[in-house]
Scaffold this motif. Structure first.
Motif, PDB file in Angstrom:
ATOM      1  N   ALA A 180       0.838  -1.197   0.000  1.00 15.10           N
ATOM      2  CA  ALA A 180       0.000   0.000   0.000  1.00 15.10           C
ATOM      3  C   ALA A 180       0.877   1.253   0.000  1.00 15.10           C
ATOM      4  CB  ALA A 180      -0.909  -0.004   1.225  1.00 15.10           C
ATOM      5  N   PRO A 181       1.000   1.953  -1.129  1.00 12.30           N
ATOM      6  CA  PRO A 181       1.970   3.054  -1.239  1.00 12.30           C
ATOM      7  C   PRO A 181       1.733   4.223  -0.293  1.00 12.30           C
ATOM      8  CG  PRO A 181       1.260   2.319  -3.411  1.00 12.30           C
ATOM      9  CD  PRO A 181       0.350   1.663  -2.424  1.00 12.30           C
ATOM     10  N   ASN A 182       0.501   4.689  -0.170  1.00 14.07           N
ATOM     11  CA  ASN A 182       0.260   5.889   0.626  1.00 14.07           C
ATOM     12  C   ASN A 182       0.489   5.645   2.112  1.00 14.07           C
ATOM     13  OD1 ASN A 182      -0.492   7.818  -1.432  1.00 14.07           O
ATOM     14  ND2 ASN A 182      -2.343   6.606  -1.716  1.00 14.07           N
ATOM     15  N   ASP A 183       0.027   4.518   2.600  1.00 16.98           N
ATOM     16  CA  ASP A 183       0.252   4.204   4.013  1.00 16.98           C
ATOM     17  C   ASP A 183       1.724   3.944   4.294  1.00 16.98           C
ATOM     18  OD1 ASP A 183      -2.498   4.034   5.381  1.00 16.98           O
ATOM     19  OD2 ASP A 183      -2.788   2.907   3.537  1.00 16.98           O
ATOM     20  N   LEU A 184       2.390   3.303   3.339  1.00 21.53           N
ATOM     21  CA  LEU A 184       3.824   3.067   3.517  1.00 21.53           C
ATOM     22  C   LEU A 184       4.584   4.387   3.561  1.00 21.53           C
ATOM     23  CD1 LEU A 184       6.173   1.085   3.738  1.00 21.53           C
ATOM     24  CD2 LEU A 184       6.276   1.039   1.235  1.00 21.53           C
ATOM     25  N   ASP A 198      12.879   7.221  -1.533  1.00 19.89           N
ATOM     26  CA  ASP A 198      13.011   6.143  -0.552  1.00 19.89           C
ATOM     27  C   ASP A 198      11.783   5.240  -0.545  1.00 19.89           C
ATOM     28  OD1 ASP A 198      15.450   7.195   0.142  1.00 19.89           O
ATOM     29  OD2 ASP A 198      14.722   8.189   1.973  1.00 19.89           O
ATOM     30  N   VAL A 199      10.606   5.866  -0.663  1.00 19.28           N
ATOM     31  CA  VAL A 199       9.361   5.096  -0.660  1.00 19.28           C
ATOM     32  C   VAL A 199       9.234   4.294  -1.952  1.00 19.28           C
ATOM     33  CG1 VAL A 199       6.852   5.198  -0.470  1.00 19.28           C
ATOM     34  CG2 VAL A 199       8.268   6.836   0.794  1.00 19.28           C
ATOM     35  N   ALA A 200       9.492   4.936  -3.072  1.00 18.05           N
ATOM     36  CA  ALA A 200       9.398   4.247  -4.365  1.00 18.05           C
ATOM     37  C   ALA A 200      10.336   3.054  -4.426  1.00 18.05           C
ATOM     38  CB  ALA A 200       9.697   5.223  -5.499  1.00 18.05           C
ATOM     39  N   GLU A 201      11.534   3.224  -3.883  1.00 18.26           N
ATOM     40  CA  GLU A 201      12.486   2.112  -3.873  1.00 18.26           C
ATOM     41  C   GLU A 201      11.980   0.963  -3.005  1.00 18.26           C
ATOM     42  OE1 GLU A 201      17.193   1.184  -2.759  1.00 18.26           O
ATOM     43  OE2 GLU A 201      16.338   3.170  -2.412  1.00 18.26           O
ATOM     44  N   ALA A 202      11.397   1.301  -1.859  1.00 23.10           N
ATOM     45  CA  ALA A 202      10.864   0.268  -0.967  1.00 23.10           C
ATOM     46  C   ALA A 202       9.698  -0.469  -1.614  1.00 23.10           C
ATOM     47  CB  ALA A 202      10.422   0.896   0.354  1.00 23.10           C
ATOM     48  N   ILE A 203       8.838   0.276  -2.302  1.00 22.79           N
ATOM     49  CA  ILE A 203       7.697  -0.337  -2.985  1.00 22.79           C
ATOM     50  C   ILE A 203       8.176  -1.289  -4.074  1.00 22.79           C
ATOM     51  CG2 ILE A 203       5.731   0.106  -4.507  1.00 22.79           C
ATOM     52  CD1 ILE A 203       5.405   2.804  -2.994  1.00 22.79           C
ATOM     53  N   ASP A 204       9.074  -0.804  -4.917  1.00 30.49           N
ATOM     54  CA  ASP A 204       9.543  -1.623  -6.036  1.00 30.49           C
ATOM     55  C   ASP A 204      10.248  -2.884  -5.534  1.00 30.49           C
ATOM     56  OD1 ASP A 204       8.524   0.397  -7.543  1.00 30.49           O
ATOM     57  OD2 ASP A 204      10.426   1.004  -8.462  1.00 30.49           O
ATOM     58  N   SER A 231       6.191  -4.654 -15.027  1.00 29.33           N
ATOM     59  CA  SER A 231       7.576  -5.071 -15.267  1.00 29.33           C
ATOM     60  C   SER A 231       8.230  -5.608 -14.002  1.00 29.33           C
ATOM     61  CB  SER A 231       8.401  -3.900 -15.815  1.00 29.33           C
ATOM     62  OG  SER A 231       8.552  -2.876 -14.853  1.00 29.33           O
ATOM     63  N   LEU A 232       7.737  -5.188 -12.835  1.00 24.71           N
ATOM     64  CA  LEU A 232       8.248  -5.692 -11.562  1.00 24.71           C
ATOM     65  C   LEU A 232       7.622  -7.033 -11.184  1.00 24.71           C
ATOM     66  CD1 LEU A 232       8.212  -2.374  -9.494  1.00 24.71           C
ATOM     67  CD2 LEU A 232      10.250  -3.613 -10.265  1.00 24.71           C
ATOM     68  N   GLY A 233       6.592  -7.430 -11.917  1.00 30.03           N
ATOM     69  CA  GLY A 233       5.946  -8.709 -11.655  1.00 30.03           C
ATOM     70  C   GLY A 233       4.602  -8.628 -10.959  1.00 30.03           C
ATOM     71  N   ALA A 234       4.062  -7.413 -10.755  1.00 29.73           N
ATOM     72  CA  ALA A 234       2.762  -7.278 -10.091  1.00 29.73           C
ATOM     73  C   ALA A 234       1.665  -7.911 -10.943  1.00 29.73           C
ATOM     74  CB  ALA A 234       2.449  -5.807  -9.835  1.00 29.73           C
ATOM     75  N   ARG A 235       0.752  -8.623 -10.268  1.00 25.52           N
ATOM     76  CA  ARG A 235      -0.338  -9.280 -10.986  1.00 25.52           C
ATOM     77  C   ARG A 235      -1.710  -8.967 -10.389  1.00 25.52           C
ATOM     78  NH1 ARG A 235      -1.100 -14.365 -11.610  1.00 25.52           N
ATOM     79  NH2 ARG A 235       0.069 -15.247  -9.871  1.00 25.52           N
ATOM     80  N   PHE A 236      -1.759  -8.024  -9.439  1.00 31.58           N
ATOM     81  CA  PHE A 236      -3.033  -7.573  -8.876  1.00 31.58           C
ATOM     82  C   PHE A 236      -2.934  -6.065  -8.757  1.00 31.58           C
ATOM     83  CE2 PHE A 236      -5.904  -6.380  -5.481  1.00 31.58           C
ATOM     84  CZ  PHE A 236      -6.996  -7.244  -5.588  1.00 31.58           C
ATOM     85  N   LEU A 237      -3.613  -5.358  -9.635  1.00 24.30           N
ATOM     86  CA  LEU A 237      -3.535  -3.900  -9.683  1.00 24.30           C
ATOM     87  C   LEU A 237      -4.863  -3.299  -9.244  1.00 24.30           C
ATOM     88  CD1 LEU A 237      -1.689  -3.394 -13.097  1.00 24.30           C
ATOM     89  CD2 LEU A 237      -0.685  -3.634 -10.806  1.00 24.30           C
ATOM     90  N   TYR A 238      -4.776  -2.448  -8.238  1.00 28.35           N
ATOM     91  CA  TYR A 238      -5.944  -1.712  -7.754  1.00 28.35           C
ATOM     92  C   TYR A 238      -5.877  -0.303  -8.313  1.00 28.35           C
ATOM     93  CZ  TYR A 238      -8.351   1.297  -4.313  1.00 28.35           C
ATOM     94  OH  TYR A 238      -9.121   2.243  -3.707  1.00 28.35           O
ATOM     95  N   THR A 239      -6.979   0.144  -8.915  1.00 25.18           N
ATOM     96  CA  THR A 239      -7.000   1.479  -9.479  1.00 25.18           C
ATOM     97  C   THR A 239      -8.337   2.133  -9.161  1.00 25.18           C
ATOM     98  OG1 THR A 239      -6.525   2.774 -11.485  1.00 25.18           O
ATOM     99  CG2 THR A 239      -7.909   0.793 -11.743  1.00 25.18           C
ATOM    100  N   SER A 240      -8.446   3.419  -9.398  1.00 25.06           N
ATOM    101  CA  SER A 240      -9.653   4.154  -9.040  1.00 25.06           C
ATOM    102  C   SER A 240     -10.179   4.948 -10.222  1.00 25.06           C
ATOM    103  CB  SER A 240      -9.367   5.123  -7.884  1.00 25.06           C
ATOM    104  OG  SER A 240     -10.483   5.968  -7.660  1.00 25.06           O
ATOM    105  N   TYR A 241     -11.497   4.857 -10.427  1.00 21.55           N
ATOM    106  CA  TYR A 241     -12.068   5.632 -11.529  1.00 21.55           C
ATOM    107  C   TYR A 241     -12.059   7.131 -11.239  1.00 21.55           C
ATOM    108  CZ  TYR A 241     -16.678   5.737  -9.082  1.00 21.55           C
ATOM    109  OH  TYR A 241     -17.714   5.923  -8.191  1.00 21.55           O
TER     110      TYR A 241
END
Length: 273
Positions: A180-184, A198-204, A231-241
């Motif tokens: 979870a990017p925002n909470d992280l 720092d956050v982006a690196e931790a997420i990736d 490209s990082l291998g994610a297979r479950f993407l949550y997005t918002s309309y």
């Protein structure tokens, strides 16, 4: 898009997220600010695999669960319900009322992940209380089918959760480990800035580790970030309309500027939907 109506367990009502993950593909789950059945019905035509029903921060209510999940099923989508906390009675109740999958926030340990499995699965995999609910109607071998079909997602929202990734991905029954990017970002001292280096690196790094384990990695994916996470291998993407509404509104306003305002300045006309 066709509805799947036959299986070893009887009629299948939705849950394309499960079939997408089992087939090695990328499942996309859409959400927005509304928790109504007509919103799920609208989203269904757009071809997403699932609809995110928000019970932690949003307006989700128990009496809407059946209608929202039925609307999802009309389009073959899975209704992924995020509970407010890891409480077995909340998990079981949501599944009985029609949820196709459960998302649990703020998971930090393998023990907590195992508690989700125990709450969501019937014996012998878990300890879910025996209550069939509406999705059992007309279904043969309901208990086995429910155990096989339900999608379980744990969300990692702080450095402690990330530090325990190797143990969490080993928990049998967990389908998706979600960063979870925002909470992280908040937990790392960068409130409101998930793009901080720092956050982006931790997420990736976390997404890659999860993907390498063989468990589906998940995260929030805003427009323009699909290539990054796939490209990082994610297979479950949550997005918002909500993002597309904002983008569409800005584009409309820009077109209105060009058409009505000399020099393309801010429009003076009121925009009414």
């Amino acid at each position: 898009m066709t509805r799947e109506t036959d299986s070893a367990f009887g009629p299948r009502r939705g849950n394309r997220v499960r079939r997408r993950l089992d087939g090695g593909g990328v499942a996309v789950v859409a959400a927005g600010h509304s928790g109504r059945a007509d919103t799920a019905d609208f989203v269904g035509q757009l071809g997403f695999d699932g609809f995110w029903f928000e019970g932690e921060h949003g307006p989700a209510t128990w009496d809407a669960m059946g209608d929202v999940s039925r609307a999802c099923e009309l389009w073959g989508m899975a209704m992924m319900y995020r509970v407010r906390t890891l409480e077995p009675s909340l998990v079981a109740r949501a599944l009985t009322l029609g949820a196709h999958g459960i998302v649990v926030p703020q998971v930090q340990t393998a023990r907590e992940a195992a508690e989700l499995v125990a709450a969501a699965k019937f014996a012998p995999q878990g300890r879910r209380g025996v209550s069939r609910g509406r999705r059992s109607y007309g279904v043969r071998d309901f208990f086995e089918g429910e155990n096989a079909d339900t999608v379980l997602v744990v969300q990692l929202e702080d450095p402690k959760g990330l530090a325990n990734i190797d143990e969490i991905v080993e928990v049998p029954g967990i389908d998706v480990v979600f960063v979870a990017p925002n909470d992280l970002a908040q937990a790392m001292g960068h409130q409101g800035d998930p793009g901080h280096p720092d956050v982006a690196e931790a997420i990736d790094h976390a997404v890659s580790r999860i993907a390498d384990s063989g468990v589906a990695a998940g995260t929030f994916c805003a427009p323009g970030q699909v290539d990054r996470f796939v490209s990082l291998g994610a297979r479950f993407l949550y997005t918002s309309y909500d993002n597309w509404i904002v983008e569409g509104a800005r584009q409309f306003q820009a077109e209105l500027d060009l058409a009505t305002v000399p020099g393309g300045g801010s429009p003076t006309a009121a925009i009414v939907s």
